[in-house]
Motif scaffolding. Structure first.
Motif, PDB file in Angstrom:
ATOM      1  N   TYR A   1       0.864  -1.185   0.000  1.00  0.00           N
ATOM      2  CA  TYR A   1       0.000   0.000   0.000  1.00  0.00           C
ATOM      3  C   TYR A   1       0.896   1.229   0.000  1.00  0.00           C
ATOM      4  O   TYR A   1       1.716   1.416   0.892  1.00  0.00           O
ATOM      5  CB  TYR A   1      -0.912  -0.015   1.231  1.00  0.00           C
ATOM      6  N   GLY A   2       0.748   2.053  -1.061  1.00  0.00           N
ATOM      7  CA  GLY A   2       1.637   3.196  -1.239  1.00  0.00           C
ATOM      8  C   GLY A   2       1.185   4.437  -0.491  1.00  0.00           C
ATOM      9  O   GLY A   2      -0.009   4.734  -0.394  1.00  0.00           O
ATOM     10  N   ARG A   3       2.168   5.166   0.047  1.00  0.00           N
ATOM     11  CA  ARG A   3       1.928   6.447   0.700  1.00  0.00           C
ATOM     12  C   ARG A   3       3.164   7.321   0.468  1.00  0.00           C
ATOM     13  O   ARG A   3       4.291   6.874   0.668  1.00  0.00           O
ATOM     14  CB  ARG A   3       1.682   6.250   2.192  1.00  0.00           C
ATOM     15  N   TRP A   4       2.933   8.565   0.042  1.00  0.00           N
ATOM     16  CA  TRP A   4       4.067   9.456  -0.240  1.00  0.00           C
ATOM     17  C   TRP A   4       3.639  10.895   0.080  1.00  0.00           C
ATOM     18  O   TRP A   4       2.582  11.346  -0.343  1.00  0.00           O
ATOM     19  CB  TRP A   4       4.487   9.349  -1.704  1.00  0.00           C
ATOM     20  N   ASP A   5       4.488  11.572   0.828  1.00  0.00           N
ATOM     21  CA  ASP A   5       4.211  12.968   1.206  1.00  0.00           C
ATOM     22  C   ASP A   5       2.824  13.102   1.855  1.00  0.00           C
ATOM     23  O   ASP A   5       2.046  14.010   1.526  1.00  0.00           O
ATOM     24  CB  ASP A   5       4.293  13.895  -0.019  1.00  0.00           C
ATOM     25  N   ASP A   6       2.524  12.142   2.745  1.00  0.00           N
ATOM     26  CA  ASP A   6       1.243  12.134   3.472  1.00  0.00           C
ATOM     27  C   ASP A   6       0.034  12.002   2.546  1.00  0.00           C
ATOM     28  O   ASP A   6      -1.092  12.330   2.930  1.00  0.00           O
ATOM     29  CB  ASP A   6       1.088  13.411   4.318  1.00  0.00           C
ATOM     30  N   VAL A   7       0.269  11.511   1.351  1.00  0.00           N
ATOM     31  CA  VAL A   7      -0.815  11.271   0.398  1.00  0.00           C
ATOM     32  C   VAL A   7      -0.974   9.759   0.216  1.00  0.00           C
ATOM     33  O   VAL A   7      -0.006   9.065  -0.125  1.00  0.00           O
ATOM     34  CB  VAL A   7      -0.532  11.944  -0.959  1.00  0.00           C
ATOM     35  N   GLU A   8      -2.171   9.270   0.447  1.00  0.00           N
ATOM     36  CA  GLU A   8      -2.428   7.845   0.252  1.00  0.00           C
ATOM     37  C   GLU A   8      -2.558   7.558  -1.239  1.00  0.00           C
ATOM     38  O   GLU A   8      -3.413   8.126  -1.922  1.00  0.00           O
ATOM     39  CB  GLU A   8      -3.702   7.429   0.984  1.00  0.00           C
ATOM     40  N   ILE A   9      -1.695   6.662  -1.701  1.00  0.00           N
ATOM     41  CA  ILE A   9      -1.692   6.314  -3.132  1.00  0.00           C
ATOM     42  C   ILE A   9      -2.638   5.152  -3.405  1.00  0.00           C
ATOM     43  O   ILE A   9      -3.365   5.146  -4.396  1.00  0.00           O
ATOM     44  CB  ILE A   9      -0.259   5.992  -3.596  1.00  0.00           C
ATOM     45  N   GLY A  10      -2.639   4.156  -2.538  1.00  0.00           N
ATOM     46  CA  GLY A  10      -3.538   3.017  -2.699  1.00  0.00           C
ATOM     47  C   GLY A  10      -2.795   1.703  -2.782  1.00  0.00           C
ATOM     48  O   GLY A  10      -1.564   1.627  -2.661  1.00  0.00           O
ATOM     49  N   ALA A  11      -3.568   0.633  -2.993  1.00  0.00           N
ATOM     50  CA  ALA A  11      -2.996  -0.711  -3.087  1.00  0.00           C
ATOM     51  C   ALA A  11      -2.228  -0.872  -4.391  1.00  0.00           C
ATOM     52  O   ALA A  11      -2.620  -0.325  -5.430  1.00  0.00           O
ATOM     53  CB  ALA A  11      -4.104  -1.754  -2.990  1.00  0.00           C
TER      54      ALA A  11
END
Length: 644
Positions: free
Chosen positions: A398-408
């Motif tokens: 599950y991706g997350r970058w710069d406090d933004v949830e990217i998703g599965a």
């Protein structure tokens, strides 16, 4: 008789598997071929076993019903034990999570069970209906003598007798001619006399094949499944060489955004692009750590958020000109978004480019590195809600970058499926082998009531498998027969390795065929031992009686499987070679040399422990009646005679 069994067995199996493929499970395109091959092999073996014993009893002077009863009591036992063992061996392969193997295993198990049912029902019915046709000693069997429709003939006393009325009367043959011992009995006796030397010789023969087997390697490429001379195969290879595997077997990263709104935002697009750029750096570092000279760049990702290494949220620049406004204006971005996203605009796919052959060693290492470098937080939130540990078997990155949830994140593609299927299957093949050995020991031990016969059977099968698979490595990986100039016996592809499905498919078939001939021989050995013979004499007598029919069945199987060597599909060539070698070893080495040798190395009574000698099955069936005098088998010239 054999043809009737084959057609009925194959037909009924196909009728069963059709609804199974429609309602129960997906069936691989190779499963019907596997089904037909197994049904062909088992139908030939089982029908020959019954017919041979039936003919032997008829030649001993017994009536038709008595001969059939003995054949069913002896060879029927062989067929049931062999069929049950083989069906369980195929069933054990259903634990492998590969649809290709499970569908083949299901079809093969069904074919075995149908072959058993057909052999024990149709064969006796045909023998009772047309016994003279199948036991011809005159007119090639084209007579109704000995059937309920038989003609009247005048007996020597002048009275009229109907052959149909004497169907259950035994025939006593006087002045029998002595039967000459067969060559297989001599081979078995010689193996027993020099048992220690022969055992050492067999062990030494296995050594080079075992050493070759340690060099076993496999490929997951799709080309071994294709006909080498077919235009479609040549077109596929040409497209791969010109445009790369991104067009023929692409690897893609599926990104499932938390929501449609999130996926449409600039923040999500920019965060996803930065995550992919960081992923390229992590993959490069991991590849270098594993000793591979491979550098992944950001240009290897192409999707809605990244192109040629740059983030589309920052624009698409050619030199100093940003063409992104024009792309949006003319609807080109929306057109690409429709191709790469789902209908609800909540998921999109990113094409991931590999700079080397995906099915090579470096390519497989790259796929593992990309998968291992995906974000792995300690606790993840799935798109459908809930929390899950990263070590779970169902873990989804599950991706997350710069406090933004990217998703599965899901990395998928045909190369990954092939790699995962091969690794998972081959890692579990030792467990499948142990399960098959346990099945063999349990069924044979319960059937024969002895402790050493199952162990000896496992040793014989293991020896055959090592030699067979070692020979396949020598031919298709090391190229020992490449000088013959035969495409069917030459390595295929650049890596020159076996296709990963070849050994997994042939394993259960080779075990089943080996058990067929082993059980057939040991049933005869047990019968002669129970009648009072010692172990060595029982083996020699059994080889004298059954050696020829085992050899004939083996030659038929060799010719049937040898047809696969005429194919232009490499994987069929490999499977055909393994089956041909295994059948020849079973019929001419295991049953004729290995079994007599191993049984001679053990004290006579220990081979059958804890059993004790009792009356034979033949005497039990007829209350201890005296056996009838044997007569020589009919000759071809006699079968042409119109006189009885």
């Amino acid at each position: 008789l054999v043809a009737c069994n084959i057609l009925t067995g194959i037909g009924t199996t196909l009728l069963i598997m059709y609804p199974v493929s429609y309602y129960v499970m997906d069936v691989n395109v190779c499963a019907p071929a596997m089904l037909v091959a197994v049904a062909l092999a088992m139908s030939i073996d089982y029908s020959l076993f019954l017919l041979t014993r039936f003919n032997e009893e008829r030649l001993d002077g017994r009536s038709i019903t008595q001969s059939l009863e003995i054949a069913l009591a002896t060879q029927g036992h062989t067929i049931v034990v062999s069929g049950a063992t083989l069906a369980l061996c195929f069933t054990s392969m259903l634990v492998l999570p590969t649809s290709t193997i499970t569908s083949m295993a299901a079809g093969a198990a069904t074919a075995v069970l149908q072959s058993v049912l057909v052999s024990l029902s149709l064969t006796p019915a045909l023998l009772l209906t047309m016994p003279r046709f199948f036991t011809a000693d005159r007119m090639l069997g084209l007579t109704l003598d000995g059937t309920p429709f038989g003609t009247y003939r005048r007996a020597s006393s002048g009275t009229v007798a109907q052959f149909g009325a004497t169907i259950d009367r035994p025939t006593i043959i006087e002045n029998p001619q002595p039967k000459k011992e067969s060559i297989w009995a001599h081979v078995g006796r010689c193996s027993q006399r020099g048992a220690p030397v022969m055992f050492l010789f067999l062990a030494l023969v296995m050594v080079p094949f075992a050493m070759a087997l340690t060099r076993f390697s496999y490929v997951e490429d799709l080309t071994p499944l294709m006909q080498t001379t077919h235009p479609a195969t040549k077109a596929f290879i040409s497209i791969s060489n010109i445009y790369g595997q991104d067009l023929t077997t692409p690897v893609q990263l599926l990104i499932m955004a938390p929501s449609q709104k999130a996926m449409a935002s600039r923040e999500w697009s920019l965060a996803t692009c930065h995550m992919l750029q960081d992923l390229a750096t992590k993959v490069t570092d991991r590849m270098h750590e594993e000793g591979h000279d491979y550098t992944m760049t950001t240009a290897d990702f192409n999707g809605l958020m990244i192109f040629r290494g740059g983030c589309l949220a920052d624009g698409l620049k050619f030199g100093v000109i940003d063409v992104m406004p024009a792309v949006h204006m003319y609807g080109m971005y929306d057109m690409v978004a429709d191709l790469l996203s789902n209908r609800n605009q909540t998921a999109t796919q990113v094409y991931v480019h590999c700079q080397v052959d995906l099915f090579s060693e470096v390519g497989e290492a790259w796929m593992r590195a990309v998968r291992a470098s995906l974000p792995r937080p300690e606790v993840i939130r799935q798109p459908l809600g809930g929390h899950q540990d990263a070590d779970s078997a169902n873990y989804v990155p599950y991706g997350r970058w710069d406090d933004v949830e990217i998703g599965a994140l899901h990395l998928y593609g045909m190369p990954l499926e092939q790699m995962d299927g091969a690794q998972y299957t081959l890692r579990r093949m030792p467990y499948v082998g142990l399960a098959i050995a346990a099945i063999v020991c349990i069924i044979l031990g319960g059937s024969f009531g002895t402790a050493l016969i199952p162990v000896r059977a496992v040793i014989c099968i293991a020896w055959m498998l090592v030699v067979t698979f070692g020979a396949s490595v020598m031919v298709y990986q090391l190229g020992y027969l490449e000088g013959l100039g035969l495409q069917a016996l030459a390595p295929s592809g650049e890596r020159q390795a076996l296709f990963w499905l070849s050994p997994t498919i042939t394993l259960a078939i080779l075990v089943g065929l080996g058990l067929d001939y082993d059980i057939f021989l040991m049933d005869s050995v047990m019968e002669h031992w129970q009648s009072g013979k010692d172990g060595k004499s029982a083996v020699v007598t059994s080889l004298d009686q059954a050696g020829t029919i085992i050899s004939a069945a083996g030659i038929i199987m060799f010719l049937a499987f040898g047809a696969l060597l005429a194919s232009t599909t490499p994987v069929l060539n490999q499977i055909g070679f393994m089956l041909c070698v295994g059948v020849l070893l079973d019929c001419f080495v295991t049953t004729k040399v290995t079994i007599p040798t191993l049984m001679a190395l053990v004290p006579d009574n220990a081979n059958f422990w804890p059993l004790e000698q009792k009356t034979s099955m033949r005497e039990r069936a007829f209350g201890g009646q005296t056996v009838f005098v044997q007569r020589p088998p009919p000759s071809f010239r006699r079968s042409l005679s119109w006189s009885h």
